[in-house]
Design a protein around this motif. Structure first.
Motif, PDB file in Angstrom:
ATOM      1  N   LEU A  42       0.828  -1.201   0.000  1.00 17.98           N
ATOM      2  CA  LEU A  42       0.000   0.000   0.000  1.00 17.98           C
ATOM      3  C   LEU A  42       0.865   1.255   0.000  1.00 17.98           C
ATOM      4  CD1 LEU A  42      -2.775  -1.021   2.566  1.00 17.98           C
ATOM      5  CD2 LEU A  42      -2.951  -0.972   0.078  1.00 17.98           C
ATOM      6  N   ALA A  43       1.937   1.240   0.797  1.00 20.35           N
ATOM      7  CA  ALA A  43       2.812   2.402   0.855  1.00 20.35           C
ATOM      8  C   ALA A  43       3.501   2.653  -0.475  1.00 20.35           C
ATOM      9  CB  ALA A  43       3.853   2.202   1.958  1.00 20.35           C
ATOM     10  N   GLU A  44       3.881   1.583  -1.146  1.00 19.01           N
ATOM     11  CA  GLU A  44       4.586   1.715  -2.427  1.00 19.01           C
ATOM     12  C   GLU A  44       3.674   2.193  -3.542  1.00 19.01           C
ATOM     13  OE1 GLU A  44       7.182  -1.139  -5.484  1.00 19.01           O
ATOM     14  OE2 GLU A  44       6.827  -1.774  -3.404  1.00 19.01           O
ATOM     15  N   THR A  45       2.379   1.863  -3.468  1.00 16.61           N
ATOM     16  CA  THR A  45       1.453   2.153  -4.563  1.00 16.61           C
ATOM     17  C   THR A  45       0.531   3.336  -4.304  1.00 16.61           C
ATOM     18  OG1 THR A  45      -0.157   0.583  -3.650  1.00 16.61           O
ATOM     19  CG2 THR A  45       1.429  -0.273  -5.277  1.00 16.61           C
ATOM     20  N   ASP A  46       0.547   3.887  -3.079  1.00 13.23           N
ATOM     21  CA  ASP A  46      -0.320   5.004  -2.698  1.00 13.23           C
ATOM     22  C   ASP A  46      -1.798   4.638  -2.650  1.00 13.23           C
ATOM     23  OD1 ASP A  46       1.774   6.838  -2.369  1.00 13.23           O
ATOM     24  OD2 ASP A  46       1.785   7.327  -4.511  1.00 13.23           O
ATOM     25  N   TYR A  47      -2.095   3.359  -2.548  1.00 14.22           N
ATOM     26  CA  TYR A  47      -3.485   2.947  -2.338  1.00 14.22           C
ATOM     27  C   TYR A  47      -3.817   3.043  -0.849  1.00 14.22           C
ATOM     28  CZ  TYR A  47      -4.616   1.221  -7.022  1.00 14.22           C
ATOM     29  OH  TYR A  47      -4.898   1.134  -8.369  1.00 14.22           O
ATOM     30  N   GLU A  48      -5.082   3.314  -0.541  1.00 16.40           N
ATOM     31  CA  GLU A  48      -5.526   3.427   0.835  1.00 16.40           C
ATOM     32  C   GLU A  48      -6.637   2.422   1.122  1.00 16.40           C
ATOM     33  OE1 GLU A  48      -6.827   7.417   1.338  1.00 16.40           O
ATOM     34  OE2 GLU A  48      -4.812   8.280   1.250  1.00 16.40           O
ATOM     35  N   GLN A 192      -5.981   5.663 -19.033  1.00  6.76           N
ATOM     36  CA  GLN A 192      -5.069   6.791 -19.255  1.00  6.76           C
ATOM     37  C   GLN A 192      -3.985   6.914 -18.198  1.00  6.76           C
ATOM     38  OE1 GLN A 192      -6.777  10.859 -17.903  1.00  6.76           O
ATOM     39  NE2 GLN A 192      -8.585   9.706 -18.547  1.00  6.76           N
ATOM     40  N   LEU A 193      -4.044   6.130 -17.118  1.00  2.00           N
ATOM     41  CA  LEU A 193      -3.047   6.221 -16.061  1.00  2.00           C
ATOM     42  C   LEU A 193      -1.760   5.502 -16.464  1.00  2.00           C
ATOM     43  CD1 LEU A 193      -5.215   5.533 -12.875  1.00  2.00           C
ATOM     44  CD2 LEU A 193      -4.541   7.745 -13.846  1.00  2.00           C
ATOM     45  N   ASP A 194      -0.649   6.190 -16.394  1.00  2.00           N
ATOM     46  CA  ASP A 194       0.645   5.588 -16.697  1.00  2.00           C
ATOM     47  C   ASP A 194       1.154   4.813 -15.489  1.00  2.00           C
ATOM     48  OD1 ASP A 194       0.729   6.687 -19.254  1.00  2.00           O
ATOM     49  OD2 ASP A 194       1.695   8.535 -18.557  1.00  2.00           O
ATOM     50  N   GLY A 195       1.698   3.638 -15.735  1.00  2.00           N
ATOM     51  CA  GLY A 195       2.321   2.864 -14.675  1.00  2.00           C
ATOM     52  C   GLY A 195       1.369   2.194 -13.703  1.00  2.00           C
TER      53      GLY A 195
END
Length: 209
Positions: A42-48, A192-195
């Motif tokens: 979660l920390a690496e991907t910015d998901y909550e 449209q989201l990169d990565g």
């Protein structure tokens, strides 16, 4: 998009197994362990984290003049990421979910319809739970290690409705069997989201159960 990504999978479990449990007196209970995204993923991907909760389904089965109550408890975890989209601004439009469902074993027979579901069928269940989500063709496949198991991940194209606008999305789906449960991972995000696929892979590989 509706957050209840995979609740329909749990409902399908008991619907699909009507008449298959044999004759047995008294209640029968089955429960899955939680399947969640790791804190590091979660920390690496910015998901909550949005929610981690159980979903219990109860049903009465009758056969040969006897009846029994069967209770199946599934586990559902939901995660989101706020992203910036052209023409829509900031939206919590990148969604990841995990679903754990127990292998049901009665009178010596083990079964769970999820075992036979293809990734396309699992994606269609997600389609039923998201407002305006339409899933099209499979456009990619890859192999990841999820819970120390080799997992086939399918990628589908589709469209979803965000703030009244139709947006092209990708849907990623996989499943593995681990410690007596079937664990499903589903991710949906705007094309449209990169990565974003790399983030999805990090979350899938970071599932804990």
């Amino acid at each position: 998009m509706n957050r209840q990504t995979t609740v329909a999978v749990g409902l399908a479990l008991l619907i699909a197994t009507t008449g298959c449990l044999g004759v047995l007196d008294g209640p029968v209970e089955f429960s899955a362990s939680e399947a969640t995204a790791s804190e590091s993923a979660l920390a690496e991907t910015d998901y909550e984290e949005v929610s981690v909760e159980s979903s219990e389904v109860q049903r009465e089965f009758s056969a040969a003049g006897q009846s029994k109550n069967v209770s199946v408890t599934n586990q559902v975890a939901m995660y989101e990421r706020t992203v910036s989209l052209a023409g829509l601004g900031e939206q919590r439009a990148a969604v990841f979910s995990t679903f754990a469902s127990p292998e049901v074993s009665v009178v010596g027979q083990s079964f769970n319809p999820i075992d036979d579901y293809s990734n396309k069928e699992l994606a269609n269940l997600a389609q039923e739970q998201y407002d305006g989500l339409q899933i099209g063709d499979e456009v990619g496949a890859r192999e990841l290690t999820v819970l120390n198991e080799s997992a086939d991940v399918s990628k589908f194209e589709g469209t979803a409705t965000l703030s009244g606008q139709e947006v092209d999305v990708f849907v990623h789906v996989t499943k593995v069997k681990h410690d007596g449960d079937f664990v499903v991972g589903v991710a949906i995000h705007p094309q449209q989201l990169d990565g974003e696929q790399e983030r999805v892979d990090t979350l899938l590989e970071g599932i804990e159960h």
